[in-house]
Design a protein around this motif. Structure first.
Motif, PDB file in Angstrom:
ATOM      1  N   PRO A   1       0.784  -1.232   0.000  1.00 47.78           N
ATOM      2  CA  PRO A   1       0.000   0.000   0.000  1.00 47.78           C
ATOM      3  C   PRO A   1       0.823   1.293   0.000  1.00 47.78           C
ATOM      4  CG  PRO A   1       0.103  -0.833   2.220  1.00 47.78           C
ATOM      5  CD  PRO A   1       0.805  -1.845   1.350  1.00 47.78           C
ATOM      6  N   TYR A   2       2.141   1.180  -0.143  1.00 45.23           N
ATOM      7  CA  TYR A   2       2.944   2.394  -0.255  1.00 45.23           C
ATOM      8  C   TYR A   2       2.613   3.119  -1.558  1.00 45.23           C
ATOM      9  CZ  TYR A   2       5.610   0.252   3.518  1.00 45.23           C
ATOM     10  OH  TYR A   2       5.979  -0.321   4.713  1.00 45.23           O
ATOM     11  N   PRO A   3       2.787   4.415  -1.608  1.00 40.95           N
ATOM     12  CA  PRO A   3       2.438   5.184  -2.810  1.00 40.95           C
ATOM     13  C   PRO A   3       3.544   5.219  -3.848  1.00 40.95           C
ATOM     14  CG  PRO A   3       3.170   6.678  -1.106  1.00 40.95           C
ATOM     15  CD  PRO A   3       3.179   5.299  -0.480  1.00 40.95           C
ATOM     16  N   ASP A   4       4.603   4.439  -3.649  1.00 45.98           N
ATOM     17  CA  ASP A   4       5.826   4.608  -4.438  1.00 45.98           C
ATOM     18  C   ASP A   4       5.625   4.434  -5.937  1.00 45.98           C
ATOM     19  OD1 ASP A   4       6.416   4.376  -1.739  1.00 45.98           O
ATOM     20  OD2 ASP A   4       8.348   3.424  -2.069  1.00 45.98           O
ATOM     21  N   MET A   5       4.822   3.432  -6.350  1.00 41.84           N
ATOM     22  CA  MET A   5       4.664   3.219  -7.788  1.00 41.84           C
ATOM     23  C   MET A   5       3.888   4.360  -8.436  1.00 41.84           C
ATOM     24  SD  MET A   5       4.336  -0.863  -8.580  1.00 41.84           S
ATOM     25  CE  MET A   5       2.955  -1.217  -7.484  1.00 41.84           C
ATOM     26  N   VAL A   6       2.893   4.897  -7.732  1.00 40.84           N
ATOM     27  CA  VAL A   6       2.161   6.035  -8.278  1.00 40.84           C
ATOM     28  C   VAL A   6       3.094   7.229  -8.439  1.00 40.84           C
ATOM     29  CG1 VAL A   6       0.239   7.622  -7.937  1.00 40.84           C
ATOM     30  CG2 VAL A   6       0.011   5.222  -7.236  1.00 40.84           C
ATOM     31  N   LEU A   7       3.886   7.491  -7.414  1.00 37.80           N
ATOM     32  CA  LEU A   7       4.800   8.629  -7.471  1.00 37.80           C
ATOM     33  C   LEU A   7       5.915   8.397  -8.486  1.00 37.80           C
ATOM     34  CD1 LEU A   7       4.952   9.439  -3.663  1.00 37.80           C
ATOM     35  CD2 LEU A   7       3.574  10.553  -5.434  1.00 37.80           C
ATOM     36  N   ALA A   8       6.365   7.142  -8.617  1.00 36.72           N
ATOM     37  CA  ALA A   8       7.362   6.832  -9.643  1.00 36.72           C
ATOM     38  C   ALA A   8       6.792   7.061 -11.035  1.00 36.72           C
ATOM     39  CB  ALA A   8       7.848   5.393  -9.502  1.00 36.72           C
ATOM     40  N   ALA A   9       5.506   6.732 -11.227  1.00 38.13           N
ATOM     41  CA  ALA A   9       4.870   6.983 -12.521  1.00 38.13           C
ATOM     42  C   ALA A   9       4.891   8.468 -12.840  1.00 38.13           C
ATOM     43  CB  ALA A   9       3.432   6.463 -12.500  1.00 38.13           C
ATOM     44  N   LEU A  10       4.620   9.293 -11.845  1.00 38.19           N
ATOM     45  CA  LEU A  10       4.659  10.741 -12.041  1.00 38.19           C
ATOM     46  C   LEU A  10       6.073  11.217 -12.363  1.00 38.19           C
ATOM     47  CD1 LEU A  10       3.494  13.611 -11.869  1.00 38.19           C
ATOM     48  CD2 LEU A  10       3.825  13.493  -9.388  1.00 38.19           C
TER      49      LEU A  10
END
Length: 250
Positions: free
Chosen positions: A158-167
């Motif tokens: 549930p970490y946001p890392d992949m969403v932020l990496a996409a950005l």
């Protein structure tokens, strides 16, 4: 759910989509692959231990699989063995034609792109399994970027890392509020909310139901990802609806 903030109604520039259960229908392959992994570590099918571990797998759908196995099997060596068996079995099932696009998913991705939105596909699987799915569906060139936990520093949902990496990797939005995240699990919703995404849409084609998705922070619950392009267009007033007017979906 109802759009209640102006931020959520801003035009979404970047869409981050989960794969299995959201854009890809795999017909329960996760549980089949888990059975193989569990047997490899001496967990007997039908035992109380097997049932408890399978319940945990179901509850944590969407999480990085190596993280799941670390929790279930304790030490790193056993977790890595379980994960390797899981990924190998899942990959073989995919290669045998045991997955397909969720109806309307490819068309939804193509419409999102045609509407000028950047699209990224993410997964809790390892890269080798993600690539096997992309190859099986002929999706290698469908989007500009695909991400697994290892591509975002090793932490999955549930970490946001992949969403932020996409950005960061695409530069696809000028604010996290102009990101939409869509997935079928509670962990997808938690990751989306933690990232600051303006739209966090749960879909009912995968692991978790509407109540669980809402409780985990979904701003919308949709029957399918096929509904997402129209939702984003409507919320931003791109189809004649004034931006910010409340929108209610199932």
């Amino acid at each position: 759910m109802t759009v209640t903030t102006q931020d959520a109604a801003e035009s979404v520039q970047l869409v981050v989509l989960d794969m299995a259960g959201t854009t890809v229908a795999d017909g329960g392959l996760v549980e089949l692959a888990f059975d193989a992994a569990a047997r490899g570590l001496g967990v007997e099918p039908g035992s109380a231990d097997h049932a408890a571990k399978l319940d945990y797998v179901r509850a944590t759908m969407g999480e990085s699989k190596i993280s799941v196995f670390r929790h279930l099997f304790g030490d790193e060596e056993r977790a890595q063995r379980a994960n390797a068996e899981f990924e190998s079995t899942y990959g073989k099932l995919v290669a045998d034609g045991r997955c397909e696009p969720v109806p309307g998913a490819r068309e939804a991705i193509e419409r999102l792109k045609a509407d000028g939105r950047r699209v990224v596909l993410t997964t809790g699987f390892a890269r080798v399994t993600q690539d096997a799915i992309l190859d099986a569906l002929g999706w290698r060139d469908l989007v500009e970027l695909t991400l697994c936990p290892a591509d975002a520093g090793g932490r999955g949902r549930p970490y946001p890392d992949m969403v932020l990496a996409a950005l960061l990797r695409t530069g696809g939005a000028d604010s996290v509020r102009r990101i939409a995240v869509a997935g079928d699990t509670s962990y997808d919703m938690i990751a989306g909310r933690r990232s600051g995404a303006g739209v966090v849409a749960g879909v009912l084609t995968g692991a978790h139901g509407a109540d669980a998705l809402r409780e985990s922070g979904a701003t919308h619950v949709l029957d399918s990802v096929a509904e997402l392009p129209a939702l984003l267009a409507d919320a931003a007033g791109e189809t004649g609806r004034p931006a910010g007017r409340p929108e209610t979906r199932t």
